[in-house]
Motif scaffolding. Structure first.
Motif, PDB file in Angstrom:
ATOM      1  N   UNK A 179       0.464  -1.163  -0.120  1.00  0.00           N
ATOM      2  CA  UNK A 179       0.209   0.058   0.172  1.00  0.00           C
ATOM      3  C   UNK A 179       0.915   1.620   0.267  1.00  0.00           C
ATOM      4  N   UNK A 180       1.972   0.793  -1.083  1.00  0.00           N
ATOM      5  CA  UNK A 180       2.967   2.108  -1.041  1.00  0.00           C
ATOM      6  C   UNK A 180       3.131   2.839   0.535  1.00  0.00           C
ATOM      7  N   UNK A 181       3.188   1.903   1.600  1.00  0.00           N
ATOM      8  CA  UNK A 181       3.385   2.247   3.117  1.00  0.00           C
ATOM      9  C   UNK A 181       5.285   3.096   3.341  1.00  0.00           C
ATOM     10  N   UNK A 182       5.581   3.858   3.736  1.00  0.00           N
ATOM     11  CA  UNK A 182       7.016   4.657   3.091  1.00  0.00           C
ATOM     12  C   UNK A 182       8.179   3.404   4.578  1.00  0.00           C
ATOM     13  N   UNK A 241       6.129   1.982   7.093  1.00  0.00           N
ATOM     14  CA  UNK A 241       6.319   0.800   6.900  1.00  0.00           C
ATOM     15  C   UNK A 241       6.017  -0.518   7.642  1.00  0.00           C
ATOM     16  N   UNK A 242       4.908  -1.411   8.080  1.00  0.00           N
ATOM     17  CA  UNK A 242       4.700  -2.128   9.642  1.00  0.00           C
ATOM     18  C   UNK A 242       6.314  -2.550  10.108  1.00  0.00           C
ATOM     19  N   UNK A 243       7.439  -2.659   9.550  1.00  0.00           N
ATOM     20  CA  UNK A 243       8.326  -3.175   9.355  1.00  0.00           C
ATOM     21  C   UNK A 243       9.569  -2.708   9.758  1.00  0.00           C
ATOM     22  N   UNK A 244       9.586  -0.964   8.789  1.00  0.00           N
ATOM     23  CA  UNK A 244      10.212  -0.220  10.061  1.00  0.00           C
ATOM     24  C   UNK A 244      10.090   0.178  11.111  1.00  0.00           C
ATOM     25  N   UNK A 245       8.677   0.299  11.158  1.00  0.00           N
ATOM     26  CA  UNK A 245       8.346   0.381  12.728  1.00  0.00           C
ATOM     27  C   UNK A 245       8.614  -1.342  13.917  1.00  0.00           C
ATOM     28  N   UNK A 253      -2.210   8.868  16.375  1.00  0.00           N
ATOM     29  CA  UNK A 253      -2.284   8.310  18.062  1.00  0.00           C
ATOM     30  C   UNK A 253      -3.508   7.143  18.715  1.00  0.00           C
ATOM     31  N   UNK A 254      -3.855   6.945  17.596  1.00  0.00           N
ATOM     32  CA  UNK A 254      -4.405   5.583  17.752  1.00  0.00           C
ATOM     33  C   UNK A 254      -2.718   4.446  18.301  1.00  0.00           C
ATOM     34  N   UNK A 255      -2.018   3.971  17.759  1.00  0.00           N
ATOM     35  CA  UNK A 255      -0.739   3.815  17.735  1.00  0.00           C
ATOM     36  C   UNK A 255       0.144   4.697  19.522  1.00  0.00           C
ATOM     37  N   UNK A 256      -0.466   5.300  19.867  1.00  0.00           N
ATOM     38  CA  UNK A 256       0.382   5.858  21.215  1.00  0.00           C
ATOM     39  C   UNK A 256       1.629   6.854  20.459  1.00  0.00           C
ATOM     40  N   UNK A 257       1.142   7.151  19.224  1.00  0.00           N
ATOM     41  CA  UNK A 257       2.171   7.931  18.572  1.00  0.00           C
ATOM     42  C   UNK A 257       1.671   9.276  18.105  1.00  0.00           C
ATOM     43  N   UNK A 258       2.460  10.546  17.704  1.00  0.00           N
ATOM     44  CA  UNK A 258       1.736  12.004  17.015  1.00  0.00           C
ATOM     45  C   UNK A 258       2.118  12.623  15.612  1.00  0.00           C
ATOM     46  N   UNK A 259       1.281  12.573  14.375  1.00  0.00           N
ATOM     47  CA  UNK A 259       2.069  13.140  13.423  1.00  0.00           C
ATOM     48  C   UNK A 259       3.011  13.720  13.527  1.00  0.00           C
ATOM     49  N   UNK A 301       9.318   7.149  23.110  1.00  0.00           N
ATOM     50  CA  UNK A 301      10.191   6.927  24.638  1.00  0.00           C
ATOM     51  C   UNK A 301       8.873   6.435  26.053  1.00  0.00           C
ATOM     52  N   UNK A 302       7.943   6.712  25.073  1.00  0.00           N
ATOM     53  CA  UNK A 302       6.282   6.532  26.144  1.00  0.00           C
ATOM     54  C   UNK A 302       5.852   5.246  26.443  1.00  0.00           C
ATOM     55  N   UNK A 303       5.595   5.276  27.494  1.00  0.00           N
ATOM     56  CA  UNK A 303       4.926   3.796  27.437  1.00  0.00           C
ATOM     57  C   UNK A 303       3.575   3.689  26.701  1.00  0.00           C
ATOM     58  N   UNK A 304       2.835   4.683  26.315  1.00  0.00           N
ATOM     59  CA  UNK A 304       2.106   4.295  25.295  1.00  0.00           C
ATOM     60  C   UNK A 304       2.393   4.379  24.389  1.00  0.00           C
ATOM     61  N   UNK A 305       3.311   4.843  23.447  1.00  0.00           N
ATOM     62  CA  UNK A 305       3.697   4.062  22.381  1.00  0.00           C
ATOM     63  C   UNK A 305       4.279   2.503  22.379  1.00  0.00           C
ATOM     64  N   UNK A 306       4.748   2.153  23.360  1.00  0.00           N
ATOM     65  CA  UNK A 306       5.608   0.811  23.624  1.00  0.00           C
ATOM     66  C   UNK A 306       3.804   0.141  23.485  1.00  0.00           C
ATOM     67  N   UNK A 307       2.779   0.459  24.698  1.00  0.00           N
ATOM     68  CA  UNK A 307       1.724  -0.788  24.362  1.00  0.00           C
ATOM     69  C   UNK A 307       1.149  -0.307  23.073  1.00  0.00           C
ATOM     70  N   UNK A 308       0.890   0.773  22.371  1.00  0.00           N
ATOM     71  CA  UNK A 308       0.096   0.852  21.642  1.00  0.00           C
ATOM     72  C   UNK A 308       0.679   0.419  20.170  1.00  0.00           C
ATOM     73  N   UNK A 309       1.733   0.557  19.573  1.00  0.00           N
ATOM     74  CA  UNK A 309       2.446  -0.315  18.801  1.00  0.00           C
ATOM     75  C   UNK A 309       2.865  -1.953  18.882  1.00  0.00           C
ATOM     76  N   UNK A 310       3.020  -2.095  20.224  1.00  0.00           N
ATOM     77  CA  UNK A 310       3.280  -3.376  20.705  1.00  0.00           C
ATOM     78  C   UNK A 310       1.926  -4.320  20.945  1.00  0.00           C
ATOM     79  N   UNK A 311       0.145  -3.676  20.281  1.00  0.00           N
ATOM     80  CA  UNK A 311      -0.940  -4.164  20.634  1.00  0.00           C
ATOM     81  C   UNK A 311      -0.710  -4.254  18.908  1.00  0.00           C
TER      82      UNK A 311
END
Length: 260
Positions: free
Chosen positions: A25-28, A66-70, A137-143, A239-249
């Motif tokens: 899907x042309x992910x970066x 891209x998911x692998x990049x993330x 923000x659904x992943x605990x990150x920001x744009x 570095x936030x716990x939210x990013x760890x949780x959101x991406x892990x989920x």
């Protein structure tokens, strides 16, 4: 020459820059960022190129990161993550300051960084079936690194309608928000893009470049200080716990702890 994009120029000097990872899907990816940065330099240096059309191959315009990049970034330290964010910022800056008109042909869905790609275009048109969203923000990150370009295009008031909620919206709302100039049926997109391209072929290329630079100079400030601020903000959020949780989920295919 490029692994993740294609660059073709017709006899008129109209270049088509295509994100070419349709199966993703042309992910970066890191490679796509490098390819786009190199392509921007090549286009800028080529006097034969008068206008550039940016589009995507396949069903999606750009699905964001891209998911692998993330996944790789989950195990990186803060300094390395900042370096990766700078690659994205550098690519966006190169396209944003391209001394040629950049016309976006958003032929499918655009999420996250895909919105940023549309917003660095001087004008973007999209198919009326497209879905868009700033989903970080659904992943605990920001744009963050795309933020200056999103705010420059949309204005703060309109941006705040979608900047933090991660909700998806349709092409009609994307027009209202200022991301797209118009939405058209898929079968009409090529003709609509051609109508945007044609006037530039009667303009003096140097004057077009100078006018674009002036518009950028007079517009919202997007300089090294602003870019560095966005990179630092993103690195801090990683570095936030939210990013760890959101991406892990996300990778565990489960709901994050904050989701109903």
């Amino acid at each position: 020459m490029f692994e993740t994009i294609t660059l073709e120029t017709d006899a008129r000097g109209v270049a088509t820059l295509t994100l070419n990872r349709p199966d993703k899907h042309n992910a970066m990816s890191a490679q796509m960022l490098a390819d786009l940065t190199d392509a921007a330099a090549k286009i800028a240096a080529d006097d034969a190129i008068r206008v550039v059309v940016l589009t995507g191959a396949g069903k999606s315009f750009c699905a964001g990161g891209d998911l692998a990049w993330m996944r790789d970034q989950m195990s990186m330290d803060a300094e390395t993550r900042s370096a990766e964010a700078r690659k994205l910022a550098t690519m966006l800056g190169a396209l944003n300051t391209l001394p040629k008109p950049l016309i976006g042909a958003v032929q499918g869905n655009a999420f996250g960084g895909g919105i940023g790609m549309a917003c660095v275009c001087d004008v973007a048109l999209g198919v009326d079936t497209a879905k868009l969203g700033l989903t970080e923000t659904r992943l605990g990150l920001i744009p963050a690194t795309i933020g200056p370009y999103v705010l420059a295009r949309m204005g703060e008031g309109r941006a705040r309608r979608v900047f933090m909620s991660a909700r998806l919206f349709d092409a009609g709302e994307a027009v209202d928000l200022g991301i797209l100039a118009r939405s058209v049926p898929a079968e009409d997109l090529a003709a609509a893009i051609e109508r945007e391209v044609a006037p530039y072929l009667s303009c003096a290329p140097g004057a077009v470049a100078a006018a674009k630079k002036l518009a950028r100079d007079l517009g919202p400030r997007i300089d090294t200080e602003v870019v560095d601020h966005t990179i630092a903000a993103l690195a801090s959020q990683w570095e936030s716990p939210e990013a760890t949780e959101g991406i892990g989920a996300f990778f565990d295919k489960r709901k994050a702890s904050w989701a109903p």
